[in-house]
Design a protein around this motif. Structure first.
Motif, PDB file in Angstrom:
ATOM      1  N   GLU A   3       0.821  -1.206  -0.084  1.00 14.64           N
ATOM      2  CA  GLU A   3       0.043  -0.188  -0.004  1.00 14.64           C
ATOM      3  C   GLU A   3       1.029   1.144  -0.129  1.00 14.64           C
ATOM      4  O   GLU A   3       0.465   2.340  -0.557  1.00 14.64           O
ATOM      5  N   GLU A   4       2.000   1.144   0.695  1.00 14.20           N
ATOM      6  CA  GLU A   4       2.788   2.484   0.891  1.00 14.20           C
ATOM      7  C   GLU A   4       3.612   2.317  -0.577  1.00 14.20           C
ATOM      8  O   GLU A   4       3.625   3.653  -1.186  1.00 14.20           O
ATOM      9  N   VAL A   5       4.126   1.413  -1.303  1.00  9.62           N
ATOM     10  CA  VAL A   5       4.571   1.509  -2.402  1.00  9.62           C
ATOM     11  C   VAL A   5       3.750   2.114  -3.321  1.00  9.62           C
ATOM     12  O   VAL A   5       3.957   3.044  -4.457  1.00  9.62           O
ATOM     13  N   ALA A   6       2.238   1.716  -3.301  1.00 10.74           N
ATOM     14  CA  ALA A   6       1.388   2.070  -4.469  1.00 10.74           C
ATOM     15  C   ALA A   6       1.252   3.720  -4.168  1.00 10.74           C
ATOM     16  O   ALA A   6       0.999   4.329  -5.147  1.00 10.74           O
ATOM     17  N   LYS A   7       1.170   4.171  -2.834  1.00  9.09           N
ATOM     18  CA  LYS A   7       0.872   5.767  -2.803  1.00  9.09           C
ATOM     19  C   LYS A   7       2.092   6.370  -3.239  1.00  9.09           C
ATOM     20  O   LYS A   7       1.776   7.426  -3.814  1.00  9.09           O
ATOM     21  N   LYS A   8       3.100   5.704  -3.331  1.00 10.50           N
ATOM     22  CA  LYS A   8       4.660   6.557  -3.721  1.00 10.50           C
ATOM     23  C   LYS A   8       4.738   6.517  -5.231  1.00 10.50           C
ATOM     24  O   LYS A   8       5.211   7.440  -5.886  1.00 10.50           O
ATOM     25  N   PHE A   9       4.373   5.382  -5.875  1.00 11.40           N
ATOM     26  CA  PHE A   9       4.936   5.285  -7.124  1.00 11.40           C
ATOM     27  C   PHE A   9       3.849   4.911  -8.257  1.00 11.40           C
ATOM     28  O   PHE A   9       3.927   5.071  -9.311  1.00 11.40           O
ATOM     29  N   SER A  10       2.401   4.576  -7.782  1.00 13.08           N
ATOM     30  CA  SER A  10       1.469   4.364  -8.788  1.00 13.08           C
ATOM     31  C   SER A  10       1.111   5.412  -9.660  1.00 13.08           C
ATOM     32  O   SER A  10       0.722   6.599  -9.033  1.00 13.08           O
TER      33      SER A  10
END
Length: 93
Positions: free
Chosen positions: A32-39
């Motif tokens: 979820e954190e990676v999605a917020k940062k990169f998606s």
């Protein structure tokens, strides 16, 4: 009742980016954190959550990958006309 899947995803432009992101997740970064940062999809703001969907609601490549997985799986990269997706299956019914 028709099969449904609940999934989250991270959308990026290149396969390279998708593989780098997949490495981060496999190394223990929270999806979820990676999605917020990169998606690059608006769903990234919600950790990539797409909610529940059935057959015929998503583009074929995305749908095929989502329905093959089981809850908890992270699959990808999956190429569609939108770019490359990393998909996390968060539910099936």
């Amino acid at each position: 009742m028709a099969a449904k899947v609940k999934a989250s995803h991270i959308l990026v432009k290149t396969e390279n980016e998708a593989n780098e992101i997949l490495s981060k997740i496999k190394a223990g970064d929270k999806f979820e954190e990676v999605a917020k940062k990169f998606s690059q999809c608006p769903s990234g703001r919600n950790g990539g959550d797409l909610g529940w969907f059935g057959k015929g609601m998503m583009v074929k490549e995305f749908e095929d990958a989502s329905f093959k997985g089981k809850e908890g799986d992270v699959v990808g990269p999956v190429k569609t006309q939108f770019g490359y997706h990393i998909i996390k299956i968060t539910g099936t019914k």
